[in-house]
Motif scaffolding. Sequence first.
Motif, PDB file in Angstrom:
ATOM      1  N   CYS A  98      36.061  31.872  53.731  1.00  0.00           N
ATOM      2  CA  CYS A  98      35.067  32.526  52.881  1.00  0.00           C
ATOM      3  C   CYS A  98      33.886  31.599  52.652  1.00  0.00           C
ATOM      4  CB  CYS A  98      35.704  32.913  51.554  1.00  0.00           C
ATOM      5  SG  CYS A  98      36.296  31.499  50.598  1.00  0.00           S
ATOM      6  N   LEU A  99      32.877  32.154  51.996  1.00  0.00           N
ATOM      7  CA  LEU A  99      31.706  31.400  51.574  1.00  0.00           C
ATOM      8  C   LEU A  99      31.628  31.518  50.063  1.00  0.00           C
ATOM      9  CD1 LEU A  99      29.111  29.833  52.403  1.00  0.00           C
ATOM     10  CD2 LEU A  99      27.943  32.045  52.418  1.00  0.00           C
ATOM     11  N   VAL A 100      31.522  30.374  49.376  1.00  0.00           N
ATOM     12  CA  VAL A 100      31.387  30.380  47.923  1.00  0.00           C
ATOM     13  C   VAL A 100      30.102  29.670  47.533  1.00  0.00           C
ATOM     14  CG1 VAL A 100      33.879  30.452  47.489  1.00  0.00           C
ATOM     15  CG2 VAL A 100      32.723  28.248  47.569  1.00  0.00           C
ATOM     16  N   SER A 101      29.616  30.002  46.352  1.00  0.00           N
ATOM     17  CA  SER A 101      28.453  29.363  45.761  1.00  0.00           C
ATOM     18  C   SER A 101      28.906  28.700  44.470  1.00  0.00           C
ATOM     19  CB  SER A 101      27.383  30.422  45.475  1.00  0.00           C
ATOM     20  OG  SER A 101      26.276  29.828  44.840  1.00  0.00           O
ATOM     21  N   THR A 102      28.507  27.448  44.265  1.00  0.00           N
ATOM     22  CA  THR A 102      28.931  26.705  43.085  1.00  0.00           C
ATOM     23  C   THR A 102      27.839  25.727  42.657  1.00  0.00           C
ATOM     24  OG1 THR A 102      30.675  25.277  42.170  1.00  0.00           O
ATOM     25  CG2 THR A 102      30.156  24.987  44.499  1.00  0.00           C
ATOM     26  N   THR A 103      27.910  25.274  41.421  1.00  0.00           N
ATOM     27  CA  THR A 103      26.932  24.310  40.915  1.00  0.00           C
ATOM     28  C   THR A 103      27.312  22.876  41.266  1.00  0.00           C
ATOM     29  OG1 THR A 103      28.068  24.239  38.792  1.00  0.00           O
ATOM     30  CG2 THR A 103      26.227  25.790  39.004  1.00  0.00           C
ATOM     31  N   SER A 104      28.531  22.666  41.741  1.00  0.00           N
ATOM     32  CA  SER A 104      29.014  21.318  42.082  1.00  0.00           C
ATOM     33  C   SER A 104      29.140  21.152  43.585  1.00  0.00           C
ATOM     34  CB  SER A 104      30.387  21.073  41.453  1.00  0.00           C
ATOM     35  OG  SER A 104      30.324  21.222  40.064  1.00  0.00           O
ATOM     36  N   ALA A 105      28.771  19.981  44.078  1.00  0.00           N
ATOM     37  CA  ALA A 105      28.933  19.695  45.505  1.00  0.00           C
ATOM     38  C   ALA A 105      30.417  19.535  45.820  1.00  0.00           C
ATOM     39  CB  ALA A 105      28.185  18.424  45.878  1.00  0.00           C
ATOM     40  N   ILE A 106      30.802  20.047  46.973  1.00  0.00           N
ATOM     41  CA  ILE A 106      32.165  19.876  47.481  1.00  0.00           C
ATOM     42  C   ILE A 106      32.019  19.222  48.846  1.00  0.00           C
ATOM     43  CG2 ILE A 106      34.264  21.034  48.235  1.00  0.00           C
ATOM     44  CD1 ILE A 106      33.574  23.347  46.359  1.00  0.00           C
ATOM     45  N   GLY A 107      32.567  18.035  49.005  1.00  0.00           N
ATOM     46  CA  GLY A 107      32.418  17.306  50.258  1.00  0.00           C
ATOM     47  C   GLY A 107      33.113  17.981  51.429  1.00  0.00           C
ATOM     48  N   ILE A 108      32.531  17.821  52.611  1.00  0.00           N
ATOM     49  CA  ILE A 108      33.138  18.336  53.832  1.00  0.00           C
ATOM     50  C   ILE A 108      34.513  17.698  53.989  1.00  0.00           C
ATOM     51  CG2 ILE A 108      32.908  18.522  56.348  1.00  0.00           C
ATOM     52  CD1 ILE A 108      30.757  20.030  54.675  1.00  0.00           C
ATOM     53  N   GLY A 109      35.513  18.518  54.272  1.00  0.00           N
ATOM     54  CA  GLY A 109      36.882  18.030  54.427  1.00  0.00           C
ATOM     55  C   GLY A 109      37.683  18.046  53.133  1.00  0.00           C
ATOM     56  N   THR A 110      37.027  18.362  52.023  1.00  0.00           N
ATOM     57  CA  THR A 110      37.725  18.404  50.738  1.00  0.00           C
ATOM     58  C   THR A 110      38.770  19.511  50.731  1.00  0.00           C
ATOM     59  OG1 THR A 110      35.809  17.547  49.547  1.00  0.00           O
ATOM     60  CG2 THR A 110      37.439  18.751  48.235  1.00  0.00           C
ATOM     61  N   GLN A 111      39.973  19.167  50.290  1.00  0.00           N
ATOM     62  CA  GLN A 111      41.035  20.159  50.148  1.00  0.00           C
ATOM     63  C   GLN A 111      41.004  20.673  48.719  1.00  0.00           C
ATOM     64  OE1 GLN A 111      44.590  18.133  51.388  1.00  0.00           O
ATOM     65  NE2 GLN A 111      44.159  18.526  53.530  1.00  0.00           N
ATOM     66  N   LEU A 112      41.176  21.996  48.594  1.00  0.00           N
ATOM     67  CA  LEU A 112      41.161  22.590  47.266  1.00  0.00           C
ATOM     68  C   LEU A 112      42.047  23.825  47.224  1.00  0.00           C
ATOM     69  CD1 LEU A 112      39.075  25.277  47.475  1.00  0.00           C
ATOM     70  CD2 LEU A 112      37.435  23.433  47.625  1.00  0.00           C
ATOM     71  N   GLU A 113      42.288  24.275  46.021  1.00  0.00           N
ATOM     72  CA  GLU A 113      43.012  25.529  45.805  1.00  0.00           C
ATOM     73  C   GLU A 113      42.011  26.527  45.253  1.00  0.00           C
ATOM     74  OE1 GLU A 113      45.792  26.680  42.292  1.00  0.00           O
ATOM     75  OE2 GLU A 113      47.066  25.820  43.878  1.00  0.00           O
ATOM     76  N   LEU A 114      41.790  27.601  45.996  1.00  0.00           N
ATOM     77  CA  LEU A 114      40.863  28.645  45.588  1.00  0.00           C
ATOM     78  C   LEU A 114      41.655  29.728  44.876  1.00  0.00           C
ATOM     79  CD1 LEU A 114      37.885  29.633  45.823  1.00  0.00           C
ATOM     80  CD2 LEU A 114      38.612  30.859  47.877  1.00  0.00           C
ATOM     81  N   ARG A 115      41.114  30.239  43.778  1.00  0.00           N
ATOM     82  CA  ARG A 115      41.765  31.306  43.019  1.00  0.00           C
ATOM     83  C   ARG A 115      40.863  32.530  43.001  1.00  0.00           C
ATOM     84  NH1 ARG A 115      44.634  27.980  38.075  1.00  0.00           N
ATOM     85  NH2 ARG A 115      46.006  26.787  39.449  1.00  0.00           N
ATOM     86  N   VAL A 116      41.315  33.567  43.710  1.00  0.00           N
ATOM     87  CA  VAL A 116      40.557  34.804  43.859  1.00  0.00           C
ATOM     88  C   VAL A 116      41.395  35.943  43.293  1.00  0.00           C
ATOM     89  CG1 VAL A 116      39.441  36.368  45.502  1.00  0.00           C
ATOM     90  CG2 VAL A 116      39.528  33.911  45.990  1.00  0.00           C
ATOM     91  N   GLU A 117      40.805  36.740  42.425  1.00  0.00           N
ATOM     92  CA  GLU A 117      41.535  37.869  41.842  1.00  0.00           C
ATOM     93  C   GLU A 117      41.042  39.183  42.422  1.00  0.00           C
ATOM     94  OE1 GLU A 117      42.095  37.799  37.599  1.00  0.00           O
ATOM     95  OE2 GLU A 117      42.084  35.608  37.587  1.00  0.00           O
ATOM     96  N   VAL A 118      41.697  39.596  43.507  1.00  0.00           N
ATOM     97  CA  VAL A 118      41.475  40.901  44.118  1.00  0.00           C
ATOM     98  C   VAL A 118      42.859  41.554  44.151  1.00  0.00           C
ATOM     99  CG1 VAL A 118      40.780  42.153  46.200  1.00  0.00           C
ATOM    100  CG2 VAL A 118      39.542  40.092  45.509  1.00  0.00           C
ATOM    101  N   PRO A 119      43.089  42.582  43.330  1.00  0.00           N
ATOM    102  CA  PRO A 119      44.429  43.171  43.235  1.00  0.00           C
ATOM    103  C   PRO A 119      45.055  43.535  44.585  1.00  0.00           C
ATOM    104  CG  PRO A 119      43.025  44.068  41.529  1.00  0.00           C
ATOM    105  CD  PRO A 119      42.149  43.228  42.417  1.00  0.00           C
ATOM    106  N   ALA A 120      44.255  43.966  45.537  1.00  0.00           N
ATOM    107  CA  ALA A 120      44.784  44.349  46.849  1.00  0.00           C
ATOM    108  C   ALA A 120      45.178  43.134  47.697  1.00  0.00           C
ATOM    109  CB  ALA A 120      43.755  45.188  47.603  1.00  0.00           C
ATOM    110  N   LEU A 121      44.781  41.942  47.268  1.00  0.00           N
ATOM    111  CA  LEU A 121      45.052  40.728  48.045  1.00  0.00           C
ATOM    112  C   LEU A 121      45.712  39.649  47.181  1.00  0.00           C
ATOM    113  CD1 LEU A 121      41.630  40.589  49.916  1.00  0.00           C
ATOM    114  CD2 LEU A 121      43.811  41.446  50.807  1.00  0.00           C
TER     115      LEU A 121
END
Length: 188
Positions: A98-121
């Motif tokens: 996916c593509l996200v927009s944020t106010t904080s820089a996230i370095g290339i290669g950074t591992q993270l846990e994304l939390r998305v609330e879409v009931p169908a997914l």
Amino acid sequence: GAPINAAARLCSIAKPGQVVISQAVADALDSKAKLRPLGALAVKGKKEAVQSFELLDVPGAARRHMRREVDLPVSYLLAGLTDEPNPATLLNLSQEGCLVSTTSAIGIGTQLELRVEVPALPELAKVQAVARHLAKEAGLYKVSLVFEGLSEEAQGRITEWVHSIESASSAAKLSSVSDSESAHLFTA
């Protein structure tokens, strides 16, 4: 070898969703593609600047996986900082990432846990991802994320969702971000 290194360097220059190619690739494409000259770009590891082009269109070609444009509030946790959720806006989604927009820089290669609330997914409620591209636009960071560890079944459900047509009321719910959140997290 050298062609792989040159491609990697050009990829690191590209903005999310942008394809930057060398003169050699442009020559191989001949007139089969629509290109925009970017000029000679300085790339790491090269003494001379590399003639570069943005690939705009290849008639008859398609992305490997279709993406669905969205405007959803999400959050993410950086690996090792599980008590510090960061707000973001999900801009588009495919089975691979996916593509996200944020106010904080996230370095290339950074591992993270994304939390998305879409009931169908439900598999996206907590999904592991890695940052692959980063660009700053209008004071916000647009970050391309690649999902990790999603089953083929989960990828299939995401693909079905991406290809589905929502009713007007469902589409309105998907883009229901308050004006203050929208101004803070997303620039069209």
